[in-house]
Design a protein around this motif. Sequence first.
Motif, PDB file in Angstrom:
ATOM      1  N   GLU A 104       0.828  -1.205   0.000  1.00  0.00           N
ATOM      2  CA  GLU A 104       0.000   0.000   0.000  1.00  0.00           C
ATOM      3  C   GLU A 104       0.866   1.261   0.000  1.00  0.00           C
ATOM      4  N   TYR A 105       1.929   1.245   0.780  1.00  0.00           N
ATOM      5  CA  TYR A 105       2.850   2.388   0.820  1.00  0.00           C
ATOM      6  C   TYR A 105       3.442   2.635  -0.567  1.00  0.00           C
ATOM      7  N   ALA A 106       3.870   1.559  -1.224  1.00  0.00           N
ATOM      8  CA  ALA A 106       4.467   1.686  -2.555  1.00  0.00           C
ATOM      9  C   ALA A 106       3.454   2.224  -3.565  1.00  0.00           C
ATOM     10  N   LEU A 107       2.229   1.708  -3.519  1.00  0.00           N
ATOM     11  CA  LEU A 107       1.189   2.179  -4.454  1.00  0.00           C
ATOM     12  C   LEU A 107       0.835   3.640  -4.205  1.00  0.00           C
ATOM     13  N   ASN A 108       0.817   4.044  -2.953  1.00  0.00           N
ATOM     14  CA  ASN A 108       0.566   5.441  -2.623  1.00  0.00           C
ATOM     15  C   ASN A 108       1.743   6.314  -3.040  1.00  0.00           C
ATOM     16  N   PHE A 109       2.949   5.834  -2.810  1.00  0.00           N
ATOM     17  CA  PHE A 109       4.170   6.574  -3.131  1.00  0.00           C
ATOM     18  C   PHE A 109       4.256   6.891  -4.625  1.00  0.00           C
ATOM     19  N   ILE A 110       3.889   5.914  -5.477  1.00  0.00           N
ATOM     20  CA  ILE A 110       3.972   6.147  -6.927  1.00  0.00           C
ATOM     21  C   ILE A 110       2.730   6.846  -7.487  1.00  0.00           C
ATOM     22  N   GLY A 111       1.721   7.089  -6.631  1.00  0.00           N
ATOM     23  CA  GLY A 111       0.546   7.835  -7.052  1.00  0.00           C
ATOM     24  C   GLY A 111      -0.612   7.000  -7.570  1.00  0.00           C
ATOM     25  N   ALA A 112      -0.505   5.687  -7.511  1.00  0.00           N
ATOM     26  CA  ALA A 112      -1.599   4.831  -7.984  1.00  0.00           C
ATOM     27  C   ALA A 112      -2.755   4.795  -6.998  1.00  0.00           C
ATOM     28  N   LEU A 113      -2.449   5.056  -5.749  1.00  0.00           N
ATOM     29  CA  LEU A 113      -3.442   5.124  -4.677  1.00  0.00           C
ATOM     30  C   LEU A 113      -3.299   6.499  -4.042  1.00  0.00           C
ATOM     31  N   ARG A 114      -4.373   7.270  -4.034  1.00  0.00           N
ATOM     32  CA  ARG A 114      -4.318   8.628  -3.484  1.00  0.00           C
ATOM     33  C   ARG A 114      -5.199   8.720  -2.259  1.00  0.00           C
ATOM     34  N   TYR A 115      -4.566   9.063  -1.136  1.00  0.00           N
ATOM     35  CA  TYR A 115      -5.315   9.242   0.108  1.00  0.00           C
ATOM     36  C   TYR A 115      -5.994  10.604   0.110  1.00  0.00           C
ATOM     37  N   ILE A 116      -7.260  10.603   0.493  1.00  0.00           N
ATOM     38  CA  ILE A 116      -8.010  11.846   0.634  1.00  0.00           C
ATOM     39  C   ILE A 116      -8.218  12.116   2.126  1.00  0.00           C
ATOM     40  N   HIS A 117      -8.891  11.212   2.799  1.00  0.00           N
ATOM     41  CA  HIS A 117      -9.105  11.278   4.249  1.00  0.00           C
ATOM     42  C   HIS A 117      -8.681   9.954   4.866  1.00  0.00           C
ATOM     43  N   TRP A 118      -7.486   9.532   4.577  1.00  0.00           N
ATOM     44  CA  TRP A 118      -6.993   8.219   4.998  1.00  0.00           C
ATOM     45  C   TRP A 118      -5.526   8.338   5.335  1.00  0.00           C
ATOM     46  N   GLY A 119      -5.018   7.388   6.080  1.00  0.00           N
ATOM     47  CA  GLY A 119      -3.602   7.327   6.398  1.00  0.00           C
ATOM     48  C   GLY A 119      -3.155   5.882   6.443  1.00  0.00           C
TER      49      GLY A 119
END
Length: 152
Positions: A104-119
């Motif tokens: 999940e960290y990797a997917l968020n880091f590369i921008g495939a997963l974007r957190y809006i109100h999540w951590g």
Amino acid sequence: MPWLITTVAAWVILILLIDLKQLKYTFWSGLFALLCQLIIDNMAVHLHLYEFKFTIAKIIHSALFFTVGAPFAIGILFAQTYPKNRLMRLIDIIVSTVLFFIMEYALNFIGALRYIHWGYLYSIPIDILALMSMGNLITIFKLAPWMRKGNA
């Protein structure tokens, strides 16, 4: 493209590690994991907690290639390797949660997963509860190889 890469990686690992003789049982754990992921991600996207980017195709607000990749493959392998020992089950859940966290960290880091109100930390209890639920399903329906007669 990142979602396709996660699917290919998950299926390569699955193909290398799967016990085809057990698939008629472990398949159900993969399906359960896939459904859990769809339900959780559908609610999260609907509540604007996070969103998926760079998706080629979607299924119920989720990246299709992710859904048929990592959750399905992990569900099958989780049942196939589900340990008898309770302490080992706990360790299995902790290790699986750490691996999900890294992905999940990797997917968020590369921008495939974007957190809006999540951590990141919010996902940990969700992952632990989902894996514990999958463990209950495996136990109830005897999906692990050692749980059925003649497979001890």
